[in-house]
Design a protein around this motif. Sequence first.
Motif, PDB file in Angstrom:
ATOM      1  N   TYR A 166       0.441  -6.481  -9.095  1.00  0.00           N
ATOM      2  CA  TYR A 166       1.378  -6.496  -7.979  1.00  0.00           C
ATOM      3  C   TYR A 166       2.250  -7.736  -8.086  1.00  0.00           C
ATOM      4  O   TYR A 166       1.864  -8.729  -8.690  1.00  0.00           O
ATOM      5  CB  TYR A 166       0.628  -6.504  -6.639  1.00  0.00           C
TER       6      TYR A 166
ATOM      7  N   SER B 200       3.651  -4.889  -0.952  1.00  0.00           N
ATOM      8  CA  SER B 200       2.420  -4.111  -0.749  1.00  0.00           C
ATOM      9  C   SER B 200       1.635  -4.693   0.417  1.00  0.00           C
ATOM     10  O   SER B 200       1.631  -5.910   0.631  1.00  0.00           O
ATOM     11  CB  SER B 200       1.526  -4.149  -1.995  1.00  0.00           C
TER      12      SER B 200
ATOM     13  N   ASP C 138       4.363  -0.202  -0.900  1.00  0.00           N
ATOM     14  CA  ASP C 138       3.209   0.658  -0.665  1.00  0.00           C
ATOM     15  C   ASP C 138       2.195  -0.024   0.239  1.00  0.00           C
ATOM     16  O   ASP C 138       2.191  -1.242   0.391  1.00  0.00           O
ATOM     17  CB  ASP C 138       2.556   1.108  -1.975  1.00  0.00           C
TER      18      ASP C 138
ATOM     19  N   TRP D 156      -2.044   0.156   1.315  1.00  0.00           N
ATOM     20  CA  TRP D 156      -3.378   0.612   0.940  1.00  0.00           C
ATOM     21  C   TRP D 156      -4.325   0.313   2.103  1.00  0.00           C
ATOM     22  O   TRP D 156      -4.555  -0.853   2.424  1.00  0.00           O
ATOM     23  CB  TRP D 156      -3.861  -0.125  -0.303  1.00  0.00           C
TER      24      TRP D 156
END
Length: 177
Positions: free
Chosen positions: A56, A124, A154, A156
């Motif tokens: 990342y 992220s 994104d 998670w």
Amino acid sequence: MHYFSNYNLADIKYKNIEVSLACKKETLLSAEGIFSNNKIDRGTAILLSVINKHNYSGNLLDLGCGWGPITLNLAIHNPKALVWAVDVNPIAVIVTKKNAKNLQLNSVIANLSHKVPKEIKFSSIFSNLPVRIGKQKLYELTLFWLTKLVSQGDAWFVMQKNLGAKSFYQWIVQELN
């Protein structure tokens, strides 16, 4: 004391915990009043097993950092990224800062969630979601931080099935479509 209770920072009860971080045994700091303060909980372990396989960059967010397992793993595996560890619990922020300093992880910024500058965007987001705050607050929290993602960013999330994972998934799919 629950992890989102009122805190007396003068009475922090620190303790050492032995954990495996980035495939290496470490003795880290934890404290009473932090979520999963004795170990890496199952949900976080599952999340780490996935995120440790990827690289990342940019600003990364650990939402609800606790004592820092996600933050520390991200910083170790992604040394060029800037890892933001946020929590509403000041004890968690203090302990995460201490753990990052002890591991010499200079790319970690730990702070209370309301102190993250408004202009910061994240590539992220990672979280073992704080489901015990209640469904409505969880949804509000999730939507707020999702607005902080860069385009093509994104997120998670992990959540136990018996704590509402299915309904959260259905809700988030509906919200994002």
